[in-house]
Design a protein around this motif. Structure first.
Motif, PDB file in Angstrom:
ATOM      1  N   GLY A  96       0.823  -1.214   0.000  1.00 55.99           N
ATOM      2  CA  GLY A  96       0.000   0.000   0.000  1.00 55.99           C
ATOM      3  C   GLY A  96       0.852   1.256   0.000  1.00 55.99           C
ATOM      4  O   GLY A  96       0.571   2.212  -0.726  1.00 55.99           O
ATOM      5  N   LEU A  97       1.902   1.240   0.827  1.00 52.88           N
ATOM      6  CA  LEU A  97       2.817   2.376   0.883  1.00 52.88           C
ATOM      7  C   LEU A  97       3.490   2.590  -0.466  1.00 52.88           C
ATOM      8  O   LEU A  97       3.616   3.729  -0.936  1.00 52.88           O
ATOM      9  CB  LEU A  97       3.861   2.132   1.970  1.00 52.88           C
ATOM     10  CG  LEU A  97       4.955   3.180   2.124  1.00 52.88           C
ATOM     11  CD1 LEU A  97       4.367   4.541   2.487  1.00 52.88           C
ATOM     12  CD2 LEU A  97       5.964   2.744   3.190  1.00 52.88           C
ATOM     13  N   ASP A  98       3.909   1.497  -1.112  1.00 53.79           N
ATOM     14  CA  ASP A  98       4.567   1.600  -2.413  1.00 53.79           C
ATOM     15  C   ASP A  98       3.611   2.150  -3.473  1.00 53.79           C
ATOM     16  O   ASP A  98       3.983   2.993  -4.294  1.00 53.79           O
ATOM     17  CB  ASP A  98       5.093   0.230  -2.855  1.00 53.79           C
ATOM     18  CG  ASP A  98       6.263  -0.239  -2.009  1.00 53.79           C
ATOM     19  OD1 ASP A  98       6.858   0.599  -1.297  1.00 53.79           O
ATOM     20  OD2 ASP A  98       6.572  -1.451  -2.038  1.00 53.79           O
ATOM     21  N   ALA A  99       2.381   1.660  -3.462  1.00 49.93           N
ATOM     22  CA  ALA A  99       1.395   2.118  -4.443  1.00 49.93           C
ATOM     23  C   ALA A  99       1.081   3.599  -4.250  1.00 49.93           C
ATOM     24  O   ALA A  99       0.988   4.363  -5.221  1.00 49.93           O
ATOM     25  CB  ALA A  99       0.114   1.283  -4.339  1.00 49.93           C
ATOM     26  N   PHE A 100       0.932   4.007  -2.998  1.00 46.88           N
ATOM     27  CA  PHE A 100       0.632   5.405  -2.708  1.00 46.88           C
ATOM     28  C   PHE A 100       1.806   6.301  -3.097  1.00 46.88           C
ATOM     29  O   PHE A 100       1.616   7.408  -3.615  1.00 46.88           O
ATOM     30  CB  PHE A 100       0.311   5.569  -1.222  1.00 46.88           C
ATOM     31  CG  PHE A 100      -0.148   6.948  -0.848  1.00 46.88           C
ATOM     32  CD1 PHE A 100      -1.315   7.476  -1.376  1.00 46.88           C
ATOM     33  CD2 PHE A 100       0.592   7.712   0.049  1.00 46.88           C
ATOM     34  CE1 PHE A 100      -1.746   8.749  -1.024  1.00 46.88           C
ATOM     35  CE2 PHE A 100       0.167   8.983   0.411  1.00 46.88           C
ATOM     36  CZ  PHE A 100      -0.999   9.508  -0.134  1.00 46.88           C
ATOM     37  N   THR A 101       3.023   5.818  -2.878  1.00 49.65           N
ATOM     38  CA  THR A 101       4.208   6.579  -3.268  1.00 49.65           C
ATOM     39  C   THR A 101       4.258   6.770  -4.778  1.00 49.65           C
ATOM     40  O   THR A 101       4.552   7.862  -5.273  1.00 49.65           O
ATOM     41  CB  THR A 101       5.492   5.865  -2.794  1.00 49.65           C
ATOM     42  OG1 THR A 101       5.463   5.742  -1.367  1.00 49.65           O
ATOM     43  CG2 THR A 101       6.736   6.647  -3.200  1.00 49.65           C
ATOM     44  N   ARG A 102       3.944   5.699  -5.526  1.00 52.23           N
ATOM     45  CA  ARG A 102       3.931   5.811  -6.986  1.00 52.23           C
ATOM     46  C   ARG A 102       2.867   6.807  -7.432  1.00 52.23           C
ATOM     47  O   ARG A 102       3.074   7.570  -8.385  1.00 52.23           O
ATOM     48  CB  ARG A 102       3.683   4.436  -7.627  1.00 52.23           C
ATOM     49  CG  ARG A 102       4.861   3.490  -7.519  1.00 52.23           C
ATOM     50  CD  ARG A 102       4.697   2.306  -8.475  1.00 52.23           C
ATOM     51  NE  ARG A 102       3.512   1.523  -8.161  1.00 52.23           N
ATOM     52  CZ  ARG A 102       3.473   0.548  -7.251  1.00 52.23           C
ATOM     53  NH1 ARG A 102       4.558   0.252  -6.554  1.00 52.23           N
ATOM     54  NH2 ARG A 102       2.370  -0.123  -7.035  1.00 52.23           N
ATOM     55  N   PHE A 103       1.745   6.809  -6.747  1.00 54.58           N
ATOM     56  CA  PHE A 103       0.688   7.755  -7.093  1.00 54.58           C
ATOM     57  C   PHE A 103       1.138   9.195  -6.846  1.00 54.58           C
ATOM     58  O   PHE A 103       0.922  10.085  -7.679  1.00 54.58           O
ATOM     59  CB  PHE A 103      -0.568   7.463  -6.265  1.00 54.58           C
ATOM     60  CG  PHE A 103      -1.625   8.523  -6.388  1.00 54.58           C
ATOM     61  CD1 PHE A 103      -2.399   8.632  -7.539  1.00 54.58           C
ATOM     62  CD2 PHE A 103      -1.844   9.432  -5.358  1.00 54.58           C
ATOM     63  CE1 PHE A 103      -3.367   9.620  -7.659  1.00 54.58           C
ATOM     64  CE2 PHE A 103      -2.799  10.422  -5.465  1.00 54.58           C
ATOM     65  CZ  PHE A 103      -3.566  10.515  -6.617  1.00 54.58           C
TER      66      PHE A 103
END
Length: 235
Positions: A96-103
């Protein structure tokens, strides 16, 4: 007898001085106007340069690299649905943290999550002698005025944080971290839940290539329309 100054106007010294004075004043006003134009143009070019540098950074650190997409597509829709329950649940899972960072990278505002993560890592320090150098690095990177990844904090919070790191503890960045957390929770997190990236993950699909958006410290093209066309201003 007629006035000789009338017959020979070139002898009118007073008139000549007035003309000379007017020419000097016009020249001075024009120089000041050109100088003002050059100053405003340089300021706008500097802002454009910062944006272009950040755009280059995003090209080098592409949020859609194949390894990132493979990792994202391996997350189950059930896990993704849990991210939508609360911002805390999103950040508590690495995926989730990785996905949010990419966003956030697509919005040019990843400095917020990078600061929050740096604070989380800072609080895990077990060696007291590492607190001061680490605290100074975080402050110089994210908090001081014109820092390379400056986060959006009010003056009072910045002052408190600056005082805290003079004699750092594990809680020196708590106030600043809480401010940035609330900013992401109230602003970026709702947009993330509405994004194609999140909706694709919810459906178990590989995320599409997101379009980069200017949200963090952005400006419009109209601000550059009054830039002087004389190329000497770029020197």
């Amino acid at each position: 007898m007629e006035n000789p100054l009338f017959l020979f106007p070139h002898l009118n010294i007073s008139s000549s001085k007035e003309k000379t004075y007017c020419k000097v004043m016009k020249s001075t006003n024009k120089e000041e106007e050109n100088k003002d134009i050059k100053t405003r143009s340089k300021e706008k070019r500097n802002r454009l340069s910062l944006l272009l540098q950040k755009a280059e950074f995003h090209e080098n650190v592409n949020p859609d690299k194949s390894e990132n997409l493979r990792e994202a597509s391996s997350v189950s829709p059930e896990d993704v649905a849990n991210w939508g329950e609360s911002f805390d649940k999103l950040l508590s899972q690495k995926a989730g943290l990785d996905a949010f960072t990419r966003f956030l990278k697509t919005e040019f505002s990843e400095e917020n999550i990078e600061f929050w993560t740096a604070c989380e890592d800072y609080k895990k320090n077990k060696a007291s002698q590492q607190l001061l150098p680490t605290a100074k690095t975080i402050y110089e990177t994210f908090i001081r005025k014109d820092a390379p990844k400056e986060v959006n904090l009010d003056f009072h919070t910045k002052e408190i944080t600056a005082q805290n790191i003079a004699h750092p503890t594990l809680n020196s960045f708590d106030a600043a971290q809480a401010k940035v957390y609330r900013l992401m929770e109230q602003d970026s997190y709702p947009r993330f839940l509405r994004s194609d990236m999140y909706l694709d993950l919810m459906k178990g699909r590989q995320p599409r290539h997101p379009a980069l958006r200017r949200r963090s410290r952005s400006f419009t093209f109209n601000e550059f329309q009054d830039v002087h066309s004389d190329f000497t201003i770029w020197l």
